[in-house]
Write a protein that holds these residues in place. Structure first.
Motif, mmCIF file in Angstrom:
data_model
loop_
_atom_site.group_PDB
_atom_site.id
_atom_site.type_symbol
_atom_site.label_atom_id
_atom_site.label_comp_id
_atom_site.label_asym_id
_atom_site.label_seq_id
_atom_site.Cartn_x
_atom_site.Cartn_y
_atom_site.Cartn_z
ATOM 1 N N LYS A 1 -14.994 11.289 9.455
ATOM 2 C CA LYS A 1 -14.092 11.152 8.311
ATOM 3 C C LYS A 1 -12.661 11.008 8.833
ATOM 4 O O LYS A 1 -12.367 11.389 9.970
ATOM 5 C CB LYS A 1 -14.162 12.384 7.405
ATOM 6 N N LYS A 2 -11.796 10.512 8.003
ATOM 7 C CA LYS A 2 -10.380 10.356 8.377
ATOM 8 C C LYS A 2 -9.790 11.703 8.799
ATOM 9 O O LYS A 2 -8.978 11.761 9.722
ATOM 10 C CB LYS A 2 -9.588 9.755 7.204
ATOM 11 N N SER A 3 -10.219 12.779 8.197
ATOM 12 C CA SER A 3 -9.686 14.109 8.519
ATOM 13 C C SER A 3 -10.071 14.574 9.927
ATOM 14 O O SER A 3 -9.521 15.549 10.423
ATOM 15 C CB SER A 3 -10.142 15.135 7.481
ATOM 16 N N ASP A 4 -10.990 13.872 10.592
ATOM 17 C CA ASP A 4 -11.384 14.204 11.964
ATOM 18 C C ASP A 4 -10.468 13.558 12.996
ATOM 19 O O ASP A 4 -10.575 13.849 14.192
ATOM 20 C CB ASP A 4 -12.817 13.734 12.238
ATOM 21 N N SER A 5 -9.580 12.711 12.553
ATOM 22 C CA SER A 5 -8.799 11.863 13.449
ATOM 23 C C SER A 5 -8.048 12.631 14.530
ATOM 24 O O SER A 5 -8.141 12.303 15.712
ATOM 25 C CB SER A 5 -7.819 11.012 12.632
ATOM 26 N N ASP A 6 -7.292 13.644 14.162
ATOM 27 C CA ASP A 6 -6.488 14.379 15.149
ATOM 28 C C ASP A 6 -7.363 15.088 16.183
ATOM 29 O O ASP A 6 -7.043 15.089 17.375
ATOM 30 C CB ASP A 6 -5.568 15.385 14.469
ATOM 31 N N ASP A 7 -8.465 15.682 15.740
ATOM 32 C CA ASP A 7 -9.363 16.354 16.681
ATOM 33 C C ASP A 7 -9.934 15.360 17.687
ATOM 34 O O ASP A 7 -9.927 15.613 18.892
ATOM 35 C CB ASP A 7 -10.521 17.037 15.938
ATOM 36 N N VAL A 8 -10.412 14.218 17.202
ATOM 37 C CA VAL A 8 -11.014 13.217 18.082
ATOM 38 C C VAL A 8 -9.978 12.700 19.080
ATOM 39 O O VAL A 8 -10.275 12.537 20.265
ATOM 40 C CB VAL A 8 -11.641 12.070 17.256
ATOM 41 N N LEU A 9 -8.760 12.466 18.619
ATOM 42 C CA LEU A 9 -7.693 12.001 19.523
ATOM 43 C C LEU A 9 -7.391 13.056 20.588
ATOM 44 O O LEU A 9 -7.251 12.735 21.769
ATOM 45 C CB LEU A 9 -6.426 11.657 18.748
ATOM 46 N N ASN A 10 -7.316 14.316 20.204
ATOM 47 C CA ASN A 10 -7.062 15.391 21.181
ATOM 48 C C ASN A 10 -8.180 15.478 22.219
ATOM 49 O O ASN A 10 -7.907 15.664 23.406
ATOM 50 C CB ASN A 10 -6.885 16.730 20.468
ATOM 51 N N ALA B 1 -13.521 2.332 12.510
ATOM 52 C CA ALA B 1 -14.733 3.156 12.579
ATOM 53 C C ALA B 1 -15.222 3.566 11.191
ATOM 54 O O ALA B 1 -16.424 3.749 10.991
ATOM 55 C CB ALA B 1 -14.471 4.394 13.433
ATOM 56 N N LEU B 2 -14.310 3.705 10.253
ATOM 57 C CA LEU B 2 -14.680 4.144 8.914
ATOM 58 C C LEU B 2 -15.258 3.015 8.060
ATOM 59 O O LEU B 2 -15.836 3.274 7.006
ATOM 60 C CB LEU B 2 -13.470 4.763 8.210
ATOM 61 N N LYS B 3 -15.120 1.785 8.502
ATOM 62 C CA LYS B 3 -15.678 0.641 7.765
ATOM 63 C C LYS B 3 -17.143 0.457 8.157
ATOM 64 O O LYS B 3 -17.535 0.730 9.284
ATOM 65 C CB LYS B 3 -14.896 -0.632 8.088
ATOM 66 N N GLU B 4 -17.929 -0.025 7.230
ATOM 67 C CA GLU B 4 -19.351 -0.288 7.508
ATOM 68 C C GLU B 4 -19.450 -1.564 8.346
ATOM 69 O O GLU B 4 -19.133 -2.637 7.892
ATOM 70 C CB GLU B 4 -20.122 -0.456 6.199
ATOM 71 N N ASN B 5 -19.881 -1.414 9.589
ATOM 72 C CA ASN B 5 -19.976 -2.584 10.462
ATOM 73 C C ASN B 5 -21.145 -2.487 11.435
ATOM 74 O O ASN B 5 -21.185 -3.202 12.423
ATOM 75 C CB ASN B 5 -18.657 -2.784 11.224
ATOM 76 N N GLY B 6 -22.077 -1.612 11.187
ATOM 77 C CA GLY B 6 -23.223 -1.481 12.078
ATOM 78 C C GLY B 6 -23.025 -0.464 13.188
ATOM 79 O O GLY B 6 -23.960 -0.127 13.897
#
Length: 156
Positions: free
Chosen positions: A11-20, A49-54
């Motif tokens: 989810k978008k709210s995971d962004s900062d954790d994933v970047l860290n 990543a949040l878009k449906e693309n397979g």
């Protein structure tokens, strides 16, 4: 307390954790791309990543605490390239293998008849062990990395 591991879509709210996690020094050392990722680059990536693309991006949680990300990205042959990145304090505890096996059982991945590939640096012994223990086999040795492979139907 029983340890309950689960995975869910990113989810978008995971962004900062994933970047860290991505910019952690050990992650950078063990990555094929050893550049630090900027906030702008990361935000562009997470929007894609949040878009449906397979492609599929899973956040792993242990008792509702985020502990890592597992990415499945399709190549032009419709096979997946997988990568995994654990939160630093959850490394070297056997979660890598568990998460590789768990995500392969998700409906999104299970319904495919694809191969899964992983590029792992030759000196990244923890990842090599995790992938070996999750039914991946060494497919090829390349200049900068080892190429591991797994057939999805046989991954369980």
């Amino acid at each position: 307390m029983k340890k309950i591991i689960s995975v869910r879509a990113i989810k978008k709210s995971d962004s900062d954790d994933v970047l860290n996690w991505r910019n952690d020094p050990l992650t950078i050392k063990n990555s094929l791309n050893q550049n630090k990722i900027s906030k702008v680059e990361h935000n562009n990536w997470i929007c894609r990543a949040l878009k449906e693309n397979g492609n599929y991006y899973f956040i792993a949680e242990l008792n509702n605490e985020k502990i890592g990300i597992i990415s499945y990205e399709l190549n032009r042959n419709k096979n997946f390239f997988i990568s995994i990145n654990l939160k630093p304090r959850h490394r070297h505890k056997g979660f890598g293998k568990q998460l590789l096996l768990l995500t392969q059982k998700t409906e999104q991945i299970k319904r495919r008849k694809n191969l899964i590939y992983a590029r792992i640096k030759k000196n990244n012994y923890s990842s090599i062990k995790a992938f070996n223990n999750a039914n991946f086999y060494l497919s090829r040795e390349c200049k900068n990395y080892l190429l591991f492979c797994c057939k999805i139907n046989y991954a369980h």
